[in-house]
Design an enzyme around this catalytic site. Sequence first.
Site, short mmCIF file in Angstrom:
data_model
loop_
_atom_site.label_atom_id
_atom_site.label_comp_id
_atom_site.label_asym_id
_atom_site.label_seq_id
_atom_site.Cartn_x
_atom_site.Cartn_y
_atom_site.Cartn_z
N CYS A 58 3.12 -0.39 5.36
CA CYS A 58 2.07 0.55 5.74
C CYS A 58 2.57 1.99 5.67
O CYS A 58 3.59 2.33 6.28
CB CYS A 58 1.61 0.22 7.16
N TYR A 189 -7.03 6.03 -0.84
CA TYR A 189 -7.89 4.96 -0.31
C TYR A 189 -9.35 5.21 -0.68
O TYR A 189 -10.10 4.28 -0.96
CB TYR A 189 -7.74 4.87 1.21
#
Length: 335
Positions: A58, A189
Site C-alpha cells: 500500500c 487511482y
Amino acid sequence: MAEHDSAEHDSAEHDTYVTANQPYERDTRYIETRITRDAADGYPVEADRYRLVVSYACPWANRTIIVRRLLGLENAISMGVCGPTHDKRSWTFDLDPGGVDPVLGIPRLQDAYFARVPGYEKGITVPAIVDVPTGAVVTNDFPQITIDFETEWVEFHRDGAPQLYPEDLRAEIDEVNKRVYRDVNNGVYRCGFAGSQESYDAAYDQLFAALDWLSERLENQRYLVGDTITEADVRLFTTLARFDPVYHGHFKCNRSKLSEMPVLWAYARDLYQTPGFGDCTNFDHIKSHYYEVHRDINPSGIVPKGPDLTNWNTDHGREKLGGSPFGTGTAPAPL
C-alpha cells in the site's frame, strides 16, 4: 497542522472499484484520533505502547514505513506487517506463523477496528496504529500519522534523525503535497478506476500535467522542497515506485513510463538508493496486491512477470545538483 490529503486509504477495497459512468471518488472518512505529547485525544506519546500495522503493498502505508525508519522510531513503535493481498473483509496477518499477529494476537486487522468501534462499517485500512493494551485502533488517518511521527515523537527520534517537516518549510511542503496528492497520488487511482471515458481522460491529463510540473521543478533542484529530503519527497516517492510495475499498465497511465521521464526517473532512483527508501520498498508485494486484488480491472488475477526492475540501482547523477539527503543528520543504520 498539515494539509490533509483528503483521502481514505488503499483498503480492503471498500473504496477501490469501478462505478459505471462515474469518476472515481475516494472515501474520505478517517478515525482522526491523534497520539500527541499532551494526550489531548486521550492517547499520549509513549514508547512500546502502540503498534503500526502496514502492508508493503500500500502506498499510504509505505509512507509510514519509510518515515518510521528515517526517524529511527523502530524501538518506540513496533510494526505488524499484513500480507500483500486481502479478502473483502480485511487485511490479514498471513505472513506471520499461524496467520496471527504475534503482538496483537489477531488474524485480521478488522478485529482491531471492531475493538475500537463494534461493527465498524468504514474501510478496514492500512496504515493503522493500534493501542496494544486495549487491542483497539487509535487512528488510520495516514497523512497525520507521518506528520505526528515527525513532530510529536521527537523525544524518541534517533540521534541524527533528519528534519522531514521543518517549521520554516511547512507551508511550502503543504502546498506541494496538496497538488501531488490530488493529481498524482490519487490521480493514478482516478485513472485506474474511472467509470467513463470522459472521467478517465480528465484524470489522465491532470496526472501527466502534474508529472510535467514536477519534472520542471526537479530539473535544477535535487529535492522537492529545500535541499534535503522532506515529507514531500516521501509522499511522491511511494507513487513513483509503483508507476512502472503497476500504474502504467494496470491503471492505464501510459503516456510514458517513469523510466522514460528523465528527471523524475533520476529523482526516484536517487531516493530509492537512499537508506530508508529502497530498503522499505517491496516490488513483489506491490505487484501481487494490485493485480490479484483489483479484479474489477484485472479479472484473471494474473500478475505480469515484468518489468525488469534492476534498473532502479543504476547511476542517477543527481548529486551534481547539490543538497544532502539528511542535511546535518545521518542515514539510518543498515537493516
